[in-house]
Design a protein around this motif. Structure first.
Motif, mmCIF file in Angstrom:
data_model
loop_
_atom_site.group_PDB
_atom_site.id
_atom_site.type_symbol
_atom_site.label_atom_id
_atom_site.label_comp_id
_atom_site.label_asym_id
_atom_site.label_seq_id
_atom_site.Cartn_x
_atom_site.Cartn_y
_atom_site.Cartn_z
ATOM 1 N N SER A 112 0.866 -1.146 0.199
ATOM 2 C CA SER A 112 0.181 0.179 -0.465
ATOM 3 C C SER A 112 0.607 1.137 -0.029
ATOM 4 C CB SER A 112 -0.719 -0.018 1.322
ATOM 5 O OG SER A 112 0.024 0.056 2.571
ATOM 6 N N GLU A 113 0.321 2.483 -0.551
ATOM 7 C CA GLU A 113 1.013 3.538 -0.329
ATOM 8 C C GLU A 113 1.931 3.886 1.404
ATOM 9 O OE1 GLU A 113 0.566 8.428 -0.793
ATOM 10 O OE2 GLU A 113 -1.033 7.143 -1.389
ATOM 11 N N PRO A 114 0.968 3.899 2.373
ATOM 12 C CA PRO A 114 1.564 3.867 3.569
ATOM 13 C C PRO A 114 3.081 3.404 3.926
ATOM 14 C CG PRO A 114 -0.446 3.904 3.886
ATOM 15 C CD PRO A 114 -0.572 2.897 2.485
ATOM 16 N N MET A 115 3.343 1.682 3.266
ATOM 17 C CA MET A 115 3.641 0.560 3.306
ATOM 18 C C MET A 115 4.984 1.503 2.388
ATOM 19 S SD MET A 115 2.302 -2.730 3.030
ATOM 20 C CE MET A 115 0.861 -3.548 3.491
ATOM 21 N N GLU A 183 -2.486 -6.096 6.273
ATOM 22 C CA GLU A 183 -1.695 -4.835 6.234
ATOM 23 C C GLU A 183 -1.029 -3.974 7.480
ATOM 24 O OE1 GLU A 183 -3.659 -1.808 3.296
ATOM 25 O OE2 GLU A 183 -3.512 -3.325 1.938
ATOM 26 N N ARG A 184 -1.758 -4.548 8.362
ATOM 27 C CA ARG A 184 -1.615 -4.060 10.251
ATOM 28 C C ARG A 184 -0.577 -4.324 10.287
ATOM 29 N NH1 ARG A 184 -4.737 -2.960 15.639
ATOM 30 N NH2 ARG A 184 -3.210 -2.523 16.984
ATOM 31 N N GLN A 185 0.087 -5.702 10.273
ATOM 32 C CA GLN A 185 1.269 -6.633 10.367
ATOM 33 C C GLN A 185 2.240 -6.314 9.869
ATOM 34 O OE1 GLN A 185 1.557 -9.491 12.782
ATOM 35 N NE2 GLN A 185 3.228 -8.555 12.261
ATOM 36 N N VAL A 186 1.957 -5.891 7.795
ATOM 37 C CA VAL A 186 3.147 -5.248 7.878
ATOM 38 C C VAL A 186 3.945 -4.078 7.808
ATOM 39 C CG1 VAL A 186 3.806 -5.162 5.491
ATOM 40 C CG2 VAL A 186 2.444 -6.765 5.547
ATOM 41 N N LEU A 187 2.401 -2.817 8.708
ATOM 42 C CA LEU A 187 2.767 -2.255 8.356
ATOM 43 C C LEU A 187 3.434 -2.233 9.607
ATOM 44 C CD1 LEU A 187 -0.407 -0.306 7.823
ATOM 45 C CD2 LEU A 187 1.966 0.426 6.865
ATOM 46 N N GLU A 188 3.706 -3.078 10.912
ATOM 47 C CA GLU A 188 3.725 -2.842 12.779
ATOM 48 C C GLU A 188 5.164 -2.982 12.203
ATOM 49 O OE1 GLU A 188 0.991 -5.324 15.195
ATOM 50 O OE2 GLU A 188 0.338 -3.786 15.586
ATOM 51 N N ASP A 189 5.175 -4.448 10.907
ATOM 52 C CA ASP A 189 7.036 -4.888 11.436
ATOM 53 C C ASP A 189 7.381 -3.870 10.298
ATOM 54 O OD1 ASP A 189 6.543 -7.075 12.241
ATOM 55 O OD2 ASP A 189 6.171 -8.570 10.783
ATOM 56 N N LEU A 190 7.530 -3.239 9.947
ATOM 57 C CA LEU A 190 8.310 -1.631 9.299
ATOM 58 C C LEU A 190 8.079 -0.897 10.062
ATOM 59 C CD1 LEU A 190 6.311 -1.676 5.490
ATOM 60 C CD2 LEU A 190 7.974 -2.058 5.902
ATOM 61 N N GLU A 191 6.953 -0.475 10.975
ATOM 62 C CA GLU A 191 6.810 0.470 12.072
ATOM 63 C C GLU A 191 8.229 0.121 12.688
ATOM 64 O OE1 GLU A 191 6.045 3.353 15.142
ATOM 65 O OE2 GLU A 191 6.166 1.419 15.024
ATOM 66 N N ASN A 192 7.858 -0.645 13.386
ATOM 67 C CA ASN A 192 9.167 -1.618 14.296
ATOM 68 C C ASN A 192 10.862 -1.246 13.708
ATOM 69 O OD1 ASN A 192 6.946 -1.727 16.071
ATOM 70 N ND2 ASN A 192 7.001 -4.034 15.463
ATOM 71 N N ALA A 193 10.284 -2.026 12.637
ATOM 72 C CA ALA A 193 11.799 -1.728 12.275
ATOM 73 C C ALA A 193 12.849 -0.338 12.171
ATOM 74 C CB ALA A 193 11.603 -2.159 10.918
ATOM 75 N N VAL A 194 11.540 1.119 11.764
ATOM 76 C CA VAL A 194 11.960 2.037 11.510
ATOM 77 C C VAL A 194 12.241 3.180 12.752
ATOM 78 C CG1 VAL A 194 11.318 5.128 11.467
ATOM 79 C CG2 VAL A 194 10.846 3.500 10.034
#
Length: 212
Positions: A112-115, A183-194
C-alpha cells in the motif's frame, strides 16, 4: 580516569570492532534498499529471498563480533556497548525481513502507499546510520549527534505514517477483517524497523555523551 580507561591508554586497542559495526550498518542499508524493491514492482517472493540473504550476512557479522569480543581483553569502547550496538543493528535487518515475510505469508501482492512511505523512511534511516557509524571510529561525536537528531525526526515521520494508515484502515468500512489483519501486520513490522533505527541512534547518542 577510570581503571578501564588507563588500561586502554596503555594497551594497544583492537580497532577492528569498528569495522564490524560499519559492516553491519552497511548491510542494514542494503537490506532496506532490497526491501524497497517490493514498492518498485519486484515480487514479494523475490524481495523476501534478497532480504533473507542480507539477513544471513548480518547474522554472520554479529557472530564474528561476538567471537571477537570473547577473545579480546581491551576494546576501543566498553564491550557491553559494542555488543548492544551490534545487536540493535541486527534487529533492523530482522524486522525488515519480518515485514516482507509477513507480506508473503498474508498474500500482500503489492504494498500500500503507507507501506511504501515506511520503506522509504527505513531506507533514509539506514543511510543515516551507515554514514554516521564511521564517526565512532574517528571520535567525531558532534557528527554522531547530528545523525541521532536526524534519526529522531525520521522516526517521528514514520510514527505519523503508521498511526494515520492504521486509523484509516479501521475507519474504512470497505476494508474487511482479512485485509485489516495483513496490512496492519506488515505496517507494524515496518514501523518497528524504523523504531529500531532510532534505538541505534539513542545508543550512539549515549556513546557521544559518554566519550565526547
Amino acid at each position: 580516569m577510570g581503571l578501564q580507561d588507563i588500561v586502554r591508554w596503555l594497551v594497544p586497542r583492537e580497532d577492528h570492532f569498528y569495522g564490524f559495526l560499519e559492516g553491519q550498518a552497511a548491510t542494514a542499508h542494503e537490506g532496506a534498499l532490497a526491501l524497497r524493491r517490493f514498492k518498485e514492482g519486484s515480487s514479494a517472493n523475490d524481495v523476501r529471498d534478497a532480504v533473507q540473504e542480507l539477513e544471513h550476512e548480518g547474522d554472520r557479522l554479529t557472530h564474528e563480533m561476538e567471537e571477537a569480543l570473547a577473545k579480546t581483553f581491551v576494546t576501543p569502547i566498553d564491550r557491553e556497548d559494542l555488543q548492544k550496538l551490534s545487536s540493535e543493528l541486527d534487529d533492523i535487518l530482522d524486522l525488515a525481513n519480518g515485514a516482507i515475510r509477513a507480506a508473503v505469508l498474508y498474500g500482500v501482492e503489492k504494498p500500500s502507499e503507507p507501506m511504501g512511505k515506511l520503506m522509504d523512511i527505513l531506507v533514509q534511516c539506514t543511510l543515516v546510520i551507515k554514514e554516521t557509524m564511521p564517526n565512532l571510529r574517528k571520535n567525531a561525536y558532534a557528527k554522531i549527534t547530528e545523525g541521532t537528531h536526524a534519526l529522531r525526526k525520521l522516526e517521528k515521520d514514520g510514527d505519523t505514517v503508521f498511526r494515520e494508515s492504521v486509523s484509516a484502515l479501521f475507519h474504512d468500512e470497505a476494508v474487511d477483517a482479512k485485509k485489516l489483519l495483513r496490512e496492519r501486520q506488515v505496517l507494524e513490522d515496518l514501523e518497528n524497523a524504523v523504531d529500531h533505527c532510532e534505538t541505534v541512534g539513542e545508543t550512539l547518542a549515549h556513546l557521544a555523551v559518554k566519550h565526547g
